[in-house]
Write an enzyme that holds these catalytic residues in place. Sequence first.
Site, PDB file in Angstrom:
ATOM      1  NE  ARG A  37      20.115 -80.270  36.167  1.00 23.12           N
ATOM      2  CZ  ARG A  37      20.609 -79.274  36.891  1.00 23.12           C
ATOM      3  NH1 ARG A  37      20.296 -79.157  38.174  1.00 23.12           N
ATOM      4  NH2 ARG A  37      21.413 -78.394  36.361  1.00 23.12           N
ATOM      5  CE  LYS A 195      24.383 -57.876  35.880  1.00 18.74           C
ATOM      6  NZ  LYS A 195      24.491 -58.177  37.306  1.00 18.74           N
ATOM      7  N   GLY A 352      22.332 -72.147  31.911  1.00 21.67           N
ATOM      8  CA  GLY A 352      21.369 -71.153  32.395  1.00 21.67           C
ATOM      9  C   GLY A 352      20.048 -71.098  31.647  1.00 21.67           C
ATOM     10  N   GLY A 375      25.932 -74.090  35.353  1.00 24.16           N
ATOM     11  CA  GLY A 375      27.287 -73.646  35.666  1.00 24.16           C
ATOM     12  C   GLY A 375      28.368 -74.537  35.055  1.00 24.16           C
TER      13      GLY A 375
HETATM   14  C1  3PG Z   1      22.979 -77.013  39.281  1.00 25.05           C
HETATM   15  O1  3PG Z   1      21.789 -77.008  39.605  1.00 25.05           O
HETATM   16  O2  3PG Z   1      23.447 -76.238  38.440  1.00 25.05           O
HETATM   17  C2  3PG Z   1      23.866 -78.049  39.870  1.00 25.05           C
HETATM   18  O3  3PG Z   1      23.121 -79.019  40.505  1.00 25.05           O
HETATM   19  C3  3PG Z   1      24.887 -77.435  40.800  1.00 25.05           C
HETATM   20  O4  3PG Z   1      24.247 -76.824  41.875  1.00 25.05           O
HETATM   21  P1  3PG Z   1      24.996 -75.692  42.688  1.00 25.05           P
HETATM   22  O5  3PG Z   1      25.097 -74.506  41.783  1.00 25.05           O
HETATM   23  O6  3PG Z   1      24.165 -75.429  43.916  1.00 25.05           O
HETATM   24  O7  3PG Z   1      26.366 -76.235  43.030  1.00 25.05           O
END
Ligand code: 3PG
Length: 396
Positions: A37, A195, A352, A375
């Site tokens: 990142r 899942k 993920g 996410g």
């Molecule tokens: C992540 O690591 O997916 C993002 O930085 C968002 O983090 P969070 O899920 O804690 O909001």
Amino acid sequence: MPQFRTLDDADLKGKRVLCRVDLNVPVADGKVTDATRIERVAPTLREIMNKGGALIVLAHFDRPKGKVVPEMSLKPVAAALEEHLGRKVTFVFTDWRAAPKVEVGPGECVLMENTRYHPGEEKNDEAFSKMLAGLGDIFVNDAFSAAHRAHSSTEGVAHFLPAFAGRAMEAELKALQLALETPKRPVIAIVGGAKVSTKLDLLGNLVKKVDALVIGGAMANTFLLAQGHGVGKSLAEADLIDTAKKILQTAEDAKCAIILPLDGIVAKEFKAGADSHDYGIDAIPADGMILDVGPLSIDRVRSAIDDAHTLVLNGPLGAFEIEPFDTATVAAAKHAAERTKAGRLVSVAGGGDTVAALNHAGAAAGFTYISTAGGAFLEWLEGKPLPGVKALEVGK
Ligand code: 3PG
Ligand code: MG
């Protein structure tokens, strides 16, 4: 596709530039263990400094929930940022309870402490958004992977300053557009993972957008149950059989071909090197667990990839963390990378476990684009608007 202002549209010289990035990177013993990142946002940060901007970097780390949690300080990340930028990075501690004093000149860089130390951050509190906005003259968002959060530093602040997409954000948006919004058809999606319950919206959205959908991983078992196959002791969500049937029906109505496993690699225990055999999908033993899709299924996935011009990949086809149940995941990833290198496929992956699986397969470099988002990538696949992206649209 909505329009975004990018760094090409920004006058950075002599300006205080607030730049939101995602530095939520893995850290062990005070050291960053995966700097992906950081590497992705480094060009944006250098460009801002090179163009004479006084750079103020904003980021969150972990989930301190509005409190000052010393183990969740961004300080260790500042050192890694400095190393990757090849520029001095001054770390500014603040508990954000009052507007911090920030001294930074043109071409210089400071990294502010974890924005989630302030309780207003995750609430997208207007007063906190304004406090952040007060630190800068313009706002640049380069944190696609945090764009599914409507927080002060990802969304709120964009309403109080001229807002621009950074280079990494721009690249993500272009890649995603290429993959699902204006793709070269046929489009295939390969979705795996444990899942169905976590990917319901995603599957429901994808079947309406893609021409073929490969379902793998343990979540395929729920679909196999829905089709009347036995899956032995495999992981499955029996309570979601009706939901799986609905998804299959939506796919049929939308003329999306669903590709489910034809055979499975079955073992009696979930451990590396466990004794395993390939069984046809109608003959899964009652005391066994499907831990990977089998060779027939791999061939089917390969030919489905060959038929496609665009691929969206999310999640592994089997229990790729333990050998030999990584076989199908590795084979599919390698094949997609080869087709991409041959100029036959546009391949986009993210979310993920996916990046870990592609790295494990040694196939990551072969893909057209790999998202750094977890996410946010999933929510984009679900067809949901991402607040951090929305706030950057011209006219917002
Ligand atoms: C992540 O690591 O997916 C993002 O930085 C968002 O983090 P969070 O899920 O804690 O909001
Ligand atoms: Mg997360």
